[in-house]
Structure formats: C-alpha cells, structure tokens
Motif scaffolding. Structure first.
Motif, PDB file in Angstrom:
ATOM      1  N   PRO A   6       1.488  -2.977   5.108  1.00  0.00           N
ATOM      2  CA  PRO A   6       1.600  -1.395   5.122  1.00  0.00           C
ATOM      3  C   PRO A   6       0.469  -0.848   4.325  1.00  0.00           C
ATOM      4  O   PRO A   6      -0.106  -0.086   4.729  1.00  0.00           O
ATOM      5  CB  PRO A   6       2.926  -1.468   5.136  1.00  0.00           C
ATOM      6  N   PHE A   7       0.008  -1.787   3.223  1.00  0.00           N
ATOM      7  CA  PHE A   7       0.099  -1.201   1.454  1.00  0.00           C
ATOM      8  C   PHE A   7      -1.981  -0.957   2.323  1.00  0.00           C
ATOM      9  O   PHE A   7      -2.616  -0.335   2.135  1.00  0.00           O
ATOM     10  CB  PHE A   7       0.256  -1.986   0.787  1.00  0.00           C
ATOM     11  N   ILE A   8      -1.636  -2.278   2.686  1.00  0.00           N
ATOM     12  CA  ILE A   8      -3.314  -2.524   2.545  1.00  0.00           C
ATOM     13  C   ILE A   8      -3.574  -1.853   4.013  1.00  0.00           C
ATOM     14  O   ILE A   8      -4.376  -1.815   4.343  1.00  0.00           O
ATOM     15  CB  ILE A   8      -3.617  -4.220   3.150  1.00  0.00           C
ATOM     16  N   GLU A   9      -3.252  -2.207   4.903  1.00  0.00           N
ATOM     17  CA  GLU A   9      -3.762  -1.290   5.808  1.00  0.00           C
ATOM     18  C   GLU A   9      -3.816  -0.297   6.215  1.00  0.00           C
ATOM     19  O   GLU A   9      -4.294   0.424   7.181  1.00  0.00           O
ATOM     20  CB  GLU A   9      -2.331  -2.225   7.326  1.00  0.00           C
ATOM     21  N   ALA A  13      -1.240 -10.997   1.243  1.00  0.00           N
ATOM     22  CA  ALA A  13      -2.145 -10.053   0.654  1.00  0.00           C
ATOM     23  C   ALA A  13      -3.684 -10.550   1.942  1.00  0.00           C
ATOM     24  O   ALA A  13      -4.719 -10.072   2.255  1.00  0.00           O
ATOM     25  CB  ALA A  13      -2.277  -9.963  -0.442  1.00  0.00           C
ATOM     26  N   LEU A  14      -3.712 -11.658   1.514  1.00  0.00           N
ATOM     27  CA  LEU A  14      -5.222 -12.988   1.760  1.00  0.00           C
ATOM     28  C   LEU A  14      -4.626 -12.516   3.538  1.00  0.00           C
ATOM     29  O   LEU A  14      -5.934 -12.432   4.038  1.00  0.00           O
ATOM     30  CB  LEU A  14      -4.764 -14.064   1.410  1.00  0.00           C
ATOM     31  N   ASP A  15      -4.113 -12.425   3.709  1.00  0.00           N
ATOM     32  CA  ASP A  15      -3.429 -13.715   5.797  1.00  0.00           C
ATOM     33  C   ASP A  15      -4.115 -11.363   6.521  1.00  0.00           C
ATOM     34  O   ASP A  15      -4.362 -11.496   7.335  1.00  0.00           O
ATOM     35  CB  ASP A  15      -1.988 -13.353   5.641  1.00  0.00           C
ATOM     36  N   THR A  16      -3.388 -10.596   5.139  1.00  0.00           N
ATOM     37  CA  THR A  16      -3.489  -9.285   5.442  1.00  0.00           C
ATOM     38  C   THR A  16      -5.173  -8.646   6.253  1.00  0.00           C
ATOM     39  O   THR A  16      -5.714  -8.383   6.999  1.00  0.00           O
ATOM     40  CB  THR A  16      -2.428  -7.946   5.380  1.00  0.00           C
ATOM     41  N   ILE A  17      -5.715  -9.271   4.987  1.00  0.00           N
ATOM     42  CA  ILE A  17      -7.748  -8.393   4.864  1.00  0.00           C
ATOM     43  C   ILE A  17      -7.822 -10.069   6.192  1.00  0.00           C
ATOM     44  O   ILE A  17      -8.629  -8.940   6.394  1.00  0.00           O
ATOM     45  CB  ILE A  17      -7.960  -9.613   3.333  1.00  0.00           C
ATOM     46  N   SER A  18      -7.491 -10.837   6.078  1.00  0.00           N
ATOM     47  CA  SER A  18      -8.576 -11.798   7.222  1.00  0.00           C
ATOM     48  C   SER A  18      -7.946 -10.654   8.212  1.00  0.00           C
ATOM     49  O   SER A  18      -8.998 -10.742   9.290  1.00  0.00           O
ATOM     50  CB  SER A  18      -7.933 -13.135   6.662  1.00  0.00           C
ATOM     51  N   ASP A  19      -6.765 -10.681   8.227  1.00  0.00           N
ATOM     52  CA  ASP A  19      -6.711  -9.967  10.198  1.00  0.00           C
ATOM     53  C   ASP A  19      -7.475  -8.867  10.138  1.00  0.00           C
ATOM     54  O   ASP A  19      -8.265  -8.814  11.493  1.00  0.00           O
ATOM     55  CB  ASP A  19      -4.992  -9.957  10.070  1.00  0.00           C
ATOM     56  N   ILE A  20      -7.744  -7.891   9.598  1.00  0.00           N
ATOM     57  CA  ILE A  20      -8.169  -6.691   9.587  1.00  0.00           C
ATOM     58  C   ILE A  20      -9.595  -6.934   9.419  1.00  0.00           C
ATOM     59  O   ILE A  20     -10.494  -6.748  10.445  1.00  0.00           O
ATOM     60  CB  ILE A  20      -7.703  -6.273   8.473  1.00  0.00           C
ATOM     61  N   CYS A  21     -10.590  -8.414   8.720  1.00  0.00           N
ATOM     62  CA  CYS A  21     -11.646  -8.484   9.175  1.00  0.00           C
ATOM     63  C   CYS A  21     -11.636  -8.551  10.462  1.00  0.00           C
ATOM     64  O   CYS A  21     -12.764  -8.419  10.499  1.00  0.00           O
ATOM     65  CB  CYS A  21     -11.898  -9.392   8.165  1.00  0.00           C
TER      66      CYS A  21
END
Length: 128
Positions: free
Chosen positions: A67-70, A94-102
């Motif tokens: 949620p922090f990154i999103e 953190a890296l997985d979240t960034i990957s999902d967003i990208c």
C-alpha cells in the motif's frame, strides 16, 4: 530536506521509550497499553518523536510495503531490520509491487518508481 518517515516495526518494545504516557505499559512494553494493541492513524501523538516520524506497529512489516508504494508519488524505502530474512522479504515485496504496477500500467511513462535501499552485509550479497 523535508520528509515523512514511516517507522514500521513488529516489536512494540522498540517504541516504548518514546511513549508519552507509560503508566499503562508493563515491563515488556505491551500488556495493558492500547497504543500497542490498537494502533490508530493518530498514533504518532502517543509518542515523543519528531513530527515527521510516524510509528507503525505491525506484526508483518511486509504488509506495509505494497500500500505504501501503491500510493504513488516519490517514495524512498530504507530497509534496516534485525533479521536478514525480514530484510529479504521487505525488499522482495517492494520489487514485486513495483513490477506489478509497471506491468499493469506499461503504457504510462509518468510512473514514479521508489528508491529502495538496504543495509548491506556479506550474507545479503550472497542471498539477495
């Protein structure tokens, strides 16, 4: 440099010395203290910390990352824990979240990716 620091820790005793009202805390720093058991959005008012530091007590700090990154915007994540496996899980989340967003927004060019830093060690350099 103005910034907001979200201090996330699974160990409530790490925040005990910053409590404003210690009358309900036990020697372990948990029993009977609603600040430990029921954190609220205004929890930072319970602690004597600089205004820009918000404490978060979370049994699984990894749950805080996505949620922090999103939320978007410029984010800096600095991982400094007492446990290499927790460090690994936080960085991975953190890296997985960034990957999902990208992947979800592959056509957008205005995605602000967060900075992710981690305290280094020889063990981490071999496992991360």
């Amino acid at each position: 440099m103005p910034c907001q620091v979200d201090w996330v820790d699974s160990r409530p005793e790490m925040f005990e010395r910053y409590l404003i009202d210690k009358t309900n805390s036990s020697e372990t720093g948990q029993a009977g203290n609603s600040a430990y058991q029921n954190p609220t959005p205004n929890q930072s008012q319970l602690y004597q910390l600089p205004r820009h530091i918000r404490p978060h007590i979370d049994d699984d700090p990894v749950d805080f990352v996505r949620p922090f990154i999103e939320q978007g915007g410029q984010r800096f994540i600095l991982v400094m824990t007492h446990d290499h496996s927790v460090d690994f899980e936080l960085v991975r989340a953190a890296l997985d979240t960034i990957s999902d967003i990208c992947l979800a927004d592959s056509k957008r060019s205005d995605i602000s990716l967060p900075y992710i830093g981690c305290i280094a060690s020889s063990t981490k350099s071999q496992t991360f």
